[in-house]
Design an enzyme around this catalytic site. Structure first.
Site, PDB file in Angstrom:
ATOM      1  N   GLU A 205       0.851  -1.180   0.000  1.00  0.00           N
ATOM      2  CA  GLU A 205       0.000   0.000   0.000  1.00  0.00           C
ATOM      3  C   GLU A 205       0.889   1.232   0.000  1.00  0.00           C
ATOM      4  OE1 GLU A 205      -3.054   2.344   3.010  1.00  0.00           O
ATOM      5  OE2 GLU A 205      -2.867   0.178   3.154  1.00  0.00           O
ATOM      6  N   GLU A 210      -2.589  11.429   3.286  1.00  0.00           N
ATOM      7  CA  GLU A 210      -3.702  11.286   4.212  1.00  0.00           C
ATOM      8  C   GLU A 210      -3.730  12.528   5.092  1.00  0.00           C
ATOM      9  OE1 GLU A 210      -4.382   6.938   5.699  1.00  0.00           O
ATOM     10  OE2 GLU A 210      -2.209   7.261   5.607  1.00  0.00           O
TER      11      GLU A 210
END
Length: 332
Positions: A205, A210
């Site tokens: 990932e 974020e």
């Protein structure tokens, strides 16, 4: 997630007012980035502005682009399904009890239901809920409190929101992946632009960006991988403080090369890590606005202080492939 061995957290102020104010800057067809010339070390590191290492150019050509002149579900580039195994959208979003959210207790604490105009929840007909809005070339993913009348059919979820993936339309091994966006804030607000392997496995990932909703301007960039010999999952990443990130558009990107993964803010390299051995499959892109988290610091569960409605504004998303001539230069 299990405890990780390699974890690094730090802060770096990014000052680029010209880039921030140029809100509708186009994505070039060809792009050149500059990265350290030497081979990456074993651990992830920040790249300071005072880094003395010589740089080398990486030439790129565009392979994917959406500047959101039309709705994301009209373009054919995106599907509004939560990321997971390739067959997951059909099975998980078929309606009925199989769609019940279990994130809060079993997974990462999310408290939203991802919807789209065809989503049925517990019902048998589409609810017509659309969390996506396009205006003047800007896509907004909108999270809002679930209407009381729809609570039961939406599994008593606290919020409805949206997710978009290129799971069916685009994936790529190596290259540069970039979003230009404003990062929303608020209790429980968790926007993200990230990538998963197209084979449906996890990890790898790559979290290109974020946001921690309760920490305005705090942007996190993280790599997750699994050690093949032991199966242990590890991650390493950094927090960066981006001035007025909730008010101004900025570019957040990642360059994935054969030997390293490098993160960028406004196309300036800010951190790097040696590419994990498990990074073998092409990856697809995901952009979403989650609400609530039990493990991701600075987000928290939604409460009375959370916004009734919040928008994740996105100017464009692009991907580039590495020009072979750049790889030849790096090998010299």
């Amino acid at each position: 997630m299990a405890a990780k061995i390699l974890i690094a957290v730090s802060f770096l102020a990014i000052a680029s007012p010209a880039a921030a104010q140029d809100e509708l800057a186009p994505a070039p067809i060809e792009l050149t980035l500059h990265i350290p010339h030497d081979a990456p070390g074993e651990r992830c590191i920040r790249i300071e502005s005072s880094d003395p290492r010589p740089l080398r150019p990486v030439a790129l050509y565009r392979t994917f682009h959406d500047d959101f002149d039309v709705g994301p579900l009209q373009s054919g580039r995106w599907v509004p399904h939560y990321a997971g195994a390739v067959t997951m959208p059909e099975s998980f979003y078929g309606g009925g009890d199989a769609s019940a959210p279990e994130h809060k207790n079993r997974y990462n604490g999310e408290q939203e239901i991802y919807v789209d105009p065809t989503y049925r929840g517990r019902g048998t007909i589409p609810l017509g809920l659309d969390p996506f809005r396009v205006k003047n070339g800007i896509l907004s993913i909108i999270a809002s409190r679930t209407p009381p009348a729809l609570k039961q059919v939406l599994f008593n979820g606290e919020y409805i929101s949206g997710i978009l993936t290129t799971q069916r339309s685009f994936s790529q091994k190596y290259g540069y992946f970039e979003i230009r966006a404003k990062i929303p804030v608020g209790v429980g607000v968790w926007p993200a632009f990230w990538m998963l392997a197209n084979d449906g496995g996890w990890p790898p990932e790559i979290d290109v960006m974020e946001g921690r909703g309760q920490r305005p301007g705090d942007v996190v960039m993280t790599t997750h991988w699994r050690i093949p010999a032991t199966g242990v999952v590890e991650h390493c990443g950094f927090d960066f403080s981006v001035a007025n990130a909730w008010m101004d558009f900025h570019d957040y990107g990642v360059l994935w090369e054969r030997d390293r993964v490098i993160y960028f803010i406004d196309r300036k390299a800010v951190s790097e890590i040696k590419a994990p051995a498990s990074f073998e499959d092409p990856m697809y892109m995901i952009v979403n606005l989650a609400m609530g988290s039990k493990d991701f610091g600075g987000v928290g569960f939604v409460d009375v202080c959370s916004p009734d409605k919040v928008e994740f504004q996105i100017d464009r998303i692009s991907a580039y492939q590495i020009d072979p001539r750049s790889e030849e230069t790096a090998a010299k």
